[in-house]
Every structure is written in C-alpha cells, then in structure tokens.
Design an enzyme around this catalytic site. Structure first.
Site, PDB file in Angstrom:
ATOM      1  N   SER A  91       0.826  -1.201   0.000  1.00  0.00           N
ATOM      2  CA  SER A  91       0.000   0.000   0.000  1.00  0.00           C
ATOM      3  C   SER A  91       0.862   1.253   0.000  1.00  0.00           C
ATOM      4  CB  SER A  91      -1.037   0.037   1.119  1.00  0.00           C
ATOM      5  OG  SER A  91      -1.994   1.042   0.815  1.00  0.00           O
ATOM      6  N   HIS A 148       4.951  13.777   6.924  1.00  0.00           N
ATOM      7  CA  HIS A 148       4.786  15.203   6.637  1.00  0.00           C
ATOM      8  C   HIS A 148       5.316  15.969   7.836  1.00  0.00           C
ATOM      9  CE1 HIS A 148       3.183  18.548   4.328  1.00  0.00           C
ATOM     10  NE2 HIS A 148       2.776  19.055   5.473  1.00  0.00           N
ATOM     11  N   CYS A 155      -1.499  -3.779   3.497  1.00  0.00           N
ATOM     12  CA  CYS A 155      -2.480  -4.846   3.352  1.00  0.00           C
ATOM     13  C   CYS A 155      -1.799  -6.173   3.629  1.00  0.00           C
ATOM     14  CB  CYS A 155      -3.033  -4.866   1.926  1.00  0.00           C
ATOM     15  SG  CYS A 155      -3.912  -3.364   1.483  1.00  0.00           S
TER      16      CYS A 155
END
Length: 138
Positions: free
Chosen positions: A74, A79, A94
């Site tokens: 995935s 940030h 996943c």
C-alpha cells in the site's frame, strides 16, 4: 499473471493495518532534511517487511518535507513541521507480511521525539476460519 494457465491467483486478504502517528519534540534540522527522511523511511519500511516500490518527496519553502513511499502492500507518508519540531506519519499495509507498527516504531527510534501518539486501525476483514464461517455470521 497466473502461475498455471487457466487458474487465477488471489492477491490476498482484504485486510490491513493503518498506523497513524504524531511525533513531537524532534530536532527541527532532521525534519527539514529531505535526503535523510527519504532514506530513513525507505530503510524502516524495508526492515518492517514492506516492499518499497518508489519513494518521492517534496521540500517546501521556507521549511518542511513530505515523503511518500509506494509499497506493494500500500503506502506510507511523512509530513514534517520543523517550526514545531513535529511530524505526522501514516503507514498502511495490506495483508500480514509487512508490519506497519514496526515501521513506525523504527522511525520513532530514528527521530527520537520527546512524545509520540500512535494508533492502529484494523481495516477490511479478518481471514475466514477454515470451516468458512465468520464469527457472528449465521
């Protein structure tokens, strides 16, 4: 591509873990070091069993960095807010091979925050028992 002509391979379980973290009290210089963040995110994901396909990043002016990792399982992102000594981390994988909680733990060790808030959200469905019945199903 199927392993045997005429058969279909399944991708895996429709299930995964989404780990969200907020780290504070991190050295602002680390949070503005794009090469360090790219390298560190890729390394911790690899150590946690994820398959890193690509890593991209964006350095902001006057400060801050976003790093995105595309995973076979995935994705992951960081940030940063150097002016606050803080960052957001998001790792979703996943299946069961990759360990997103371990990736966040290793990233936390690398950044050495004074505080960390981490939550894990289980997504999708658990694997059905061998008898085909799910708990609570009738």
């Amino acid at each position: 591509m199927s392993a045997v002509p005429g058969t279909v391979q399944t991708v895996g379980l429709f299930a995964g873990q989404h780990v969200l973290a907020e780290l504070e009290g991190v050295d602002p210089a680390l949070l503005d070091d794009e090469p360090f963040l790219r390298r560190t995110l890729a390394e911790v994901l690899d150590l946690a069993g994820a398959t890193v396909c690509d890593v991209i990043s964006k350095q902001f002016e006057p400060q801050g960095v976003t790093v995105l990792a595309l995973l076979s399982e995935s994705h992951a992102s960081v940030h940063t807010y150097p002016e606050r000594g803080a960052l957001f981390v998001d790792v979703f994988t996943c299946g069961t091979r990759a360990k997103p909680e371990r990736a966040v733990e290793l990233l936390t060790e690398a950044l050495r925050p004074t505080s960390a808030q981490v939550q894990t959200i289980n997504r999708g469905e658990a694997e059905a028992p061998a008898d085909g019945h799910r708990e609570g199903a009738s």
